[in-house]
Design a protein around this motif. Structure first.
Motif, short mmCIF file in Angstrom:
data_model
loop_
_atom_site.label_atom_id
_atom_site.label_comp_id
_atom_site.label_asym_id
_atom_site.label_seq_id
_atom_site.Cartn_x
_atom_site.Cartn_y
_atom_site.Cartn_z
N LYS A 5 -1.63 2.08 -0.24
CA LYS A 5 -0.80 2.89 -1.18
C LYS A 5 0.01 3.95 -0.03
O LYS A 5 1.14 4.24 -0.28
CB LYS A 5 -1.58 3.46 -1.98
N ASP A 6 -0.75 4.88 0.63
CA ASP A 6 -0.21 5.77 1.50
C ASP A 6 0.95 5.32 2.46
O ASP A 6 1.67 6.08 2.74
CB ASP A 6 -1.29 6.43 2.16
N LYS A 7 0.70 4.11 2.89
CA LYS A 7 1.57 3.60 3.91
C LYS A 7 2.82 3.39 3.01
O LYS A 7 3.90 3.27 3.88
CB LYS A 7 0.77 2.30 4.72
N ALA A 8 2.86 2.58 1.94
CA ALA A 8 3.88 2.53 1.08
C ALA A 8 4.72 3.62 0.80
O ALA A 8 5.83 3.86 0.76
CB ALA A 8 3.44 1.60 -0.07
N ARG A 9 3.74 4.89 0.49
CA ARG A 9 4.52 5.97 0.34
C ARG A 9 5.41 6.41 1.45
O ARG A 9 6.53 6.81 1.22
CB ARG A 9 3.36 7.02 -0.11
#
Length: 123
Positions: free
Chosen positions: A67-71
């Motif tokens: 999720k953080d990588k996508a953000r």
């Protein structure tokens, strides 16, 4: 609720530009929408720059979850982070520096410039 926002906005508006240090970002918990402020200085010019969404933290230099990588990927796509020479007087420069990358002190700006210029994605 509206009174609380108006009071917070009034307090945030009373920022003393002459008492702030140049190019030293600081948090603004009382501001209704922006999380940080900095007095950007370049070539004798001074400008107050507010940046960052209140209540949202960047994924940082090394995002762990998917999720953080996508953000982080979405942030870079939205803010044209490929530009190797962002202007120090822009909110994009400070948001990238403080909320997403260099705040940890782990990445040197020259290294960042080289990586972005060559097209290497830092993960």
């Amino acid at each position: 609720m509206a009174d609380k926002r108006k009071k917070a906005a009034a307090a945030a508006a009373k920022l003393a530009k002459d008492k702030m240090a140049c190019n030293k970002p600081r948090r603004t918990p009382g501001h209704p929408t922006k999380s940080h402020v900095v007095k950007a200085c370049k070539g004798g010019e001074e400008k107050i720059v507010r940046f960052g969404q209140q209540g949202v933290e960047g994924a940082g230099k090394n995002p762990q979850s998917a999720k953080d990588k996508a953000r982080k990927k979405s942030y870079y796509a939205r803010h044209n982070a490929q530009d190797p020479n962002p202007d120090i007087m822009s909110a994009r420069y400070w948001s990238h520096r403080v909320k997403w990358m260099i705040l940890s002190g782990m990445i040197i700006p020259e290294l960042l410039y080289t990586c972005l210029h060559v097209g290497i994605t830092l993960t």
